[in-house]
Scaffold this motif. Structure first.
Motif, short mmCIF file in Angstrom:
data_model
loop_
_atom_site.label_atom_id
_atom_site.label_comp_id
_atom_site.label_asym_id
_atom_site.label_seq_id
_atom_site.Cartn_x
_atom_site.Cartn_y
_atom_site.Cartn_z
N LEU A 163 0.87 -1.17 0.00
CA LEU A 163 0.00 0.00 0.00
C LEU A 163 0.91 1.22 0.00
O LEU A 163 1.62 1.46 0.97
CB LEU A 163 -0.91 0.01 1.23
N VAL A 208 1.29 5.06 0.02
CA VAL A 208 0.56 6.29 0.34
C VAL A 208 1.56 7.43 0.47
O VAL A 208 2.40 7.44 1.37
CB VAL A 208 -0.23 6.14 1.66
N SER A 209 1.50 8.37 -0.46
CA SER A 209 2.37 9.54 -0.41
C SER A 209 1.53 10.78 -0.68
O SER A 209 0.31 10.70 -0.82
CB SER A 209 3.51 9.42 -1.43
N HIS A 225 0.02 10.32 -4.32
CA HIS A 225 -0.37 9.00 -4.82
C HIS A 225 -0.87 8.11 -3.70
O HIS A 225 -0.33 8.12 -2.59
CB HIS A 225 0.82 8.31 -5.51
N THR A 226 -1.91 7.35 -3.98
CA THR A 226 -2.38 6.30 -3.08
C THR A 226 -2.66 5.08 -3.94
O THR A 226 -3.64 5.05 -4.69
CB THR A 226 -3.65 6.74 -2.31
N GLN A 278 -6.30 2.16 -7.06
CA GLN A 278 -5.85 3.49 -6.69
C GLN A 278 -7.07 4.37 -6.42
O GLN A 278 -8.19 4.01 -6.77
CB GLN A 278 -5.00 4.11 -7.80
N THR A 279 -6.84 5.52 -5.81
CA THR A 279 -7.95 6.43 -5.55
C THR A 279 -8.50 6.95 -6.87
O THR A 279 -7.76 7.11 -7.85
CB THR A 279 -7.49 7.62 -4.68
N ALA A 306 -5.44 11.80 -3.95
CA ALA A 306 -4.66 10.89 -3.11
C ALA A 306 -4.88 11.27 -1.65
O ALA A 306 -5.39 12.35 -1.34
CB ALA A 306 -3.18 10.99 -3.47
N ALA A 307 -4.49 10.39 -0.74
CA ALA A 307 -4.72 10.63 0.69
C ALA A 307 -4.08 11.93 1.15
O ALA A 307 -4.68 12.71 1.90
CB ALA A 307 -4.18 9.45 1.50
N GLY A 308 -2.84 12.18 0.70
CA GLY A 308 -2.15 13.40 1.11
C GLY A 308 -2.87 14.66 0.66
O GLY A 308 -2.98 15.65 1.40
#
Length: 203
Positions: free
Chosen positions: A140, A142-143, A146-147, A163-164, A168-170
């Protein structure tokens, strides 16, 4: 091509977004030295990374950062066997700064320059810490931008599993923090606020 020798000393350059970083890796000893310059204070008033500003700061900081890294660790450019740099994905202008410097420096020293895929570097980073990764494995990733859920089949062979669909999560953390009038970057601000939360309030 890299000549065969007992150990190789690699200078790594990272300029994919808003942090200017450099490191020296020995193929036998591992990480020898590293340094990073964060641009957070420059982008904070905008609530996010401004690509043009990021590129300009990389231009100002990258070479002095490398000089200081080598000097403070009693290293010399002549000891470097190759230069690796982030080739993408990332902010185009920011990547260009690192690429031009890495290739120009490598050419002047008559040593190879090695383009590194940003996401592959994330996936294989645990190897630098000596972790005994057994491939294949699921990662996984997560940056900031990018997720991804990735099947790492072997070095150089990867399968994107998911992927999302949008942010992305960030990015979601930063945008959420901005909506809540919290500081940038959003991740640490939301994490700190979450510590005072009460589990079970919402069912």
């Amino acid at each position: 091509m890299l000549q065969s020798k007992k150990s190789l000393t690699i200078l790594g350059i990272e300029t994919s977004c808003d942090e200017t970083a450099a490191a020296v890796i020995d193929s036998n000893k591992g990480l020898i030295a590293h340094s990073i310059f964060s641009q957070v204070t420059y982008h904070k008033k905008f609530g996010g990374v401004v690509p043009e500003l990021a590129s300009r700061e990389h231009i100002k900081k990258l070479l002095p950062l490398i000089d200081e890294l080598l000097y403070s660790n009693d290293l010399d450019l002549q000891e470097i066997d190759a230069i690796a740099y982030t080739a993408g994905p990332g902010l185009v202008g920011a990547l260009l700064v690192g690429s031009v410097l890495a290739n120009g420096l490598a050419f002047s020293l008559s040593i190879p320059s090695i383009p590194i895929h940003h996401m592959e570097a994330h996936l294989l980073a645990p190897i630098l810490e000596g972790d005994d990764l057994q491939m294949p494995f699921i990662a996984l990733l997560v940056s900031g931008g990018h997720t991804l859920l990735v099947e790492v089949q072997k070095k150089g062979s990867y399968k994107l599993l998911g992927q999302t669909l949008d942010d992305a999560a960030g990015e979601a953390f930063d945008k959420g923090a901005k909506l809540l009038d919290l500081d940038y970057p959003g991740g640490p601000a939301i994490a700190e606020l979450a510590l005072s939360g009460h589990p079970g309030v919402y069912q």
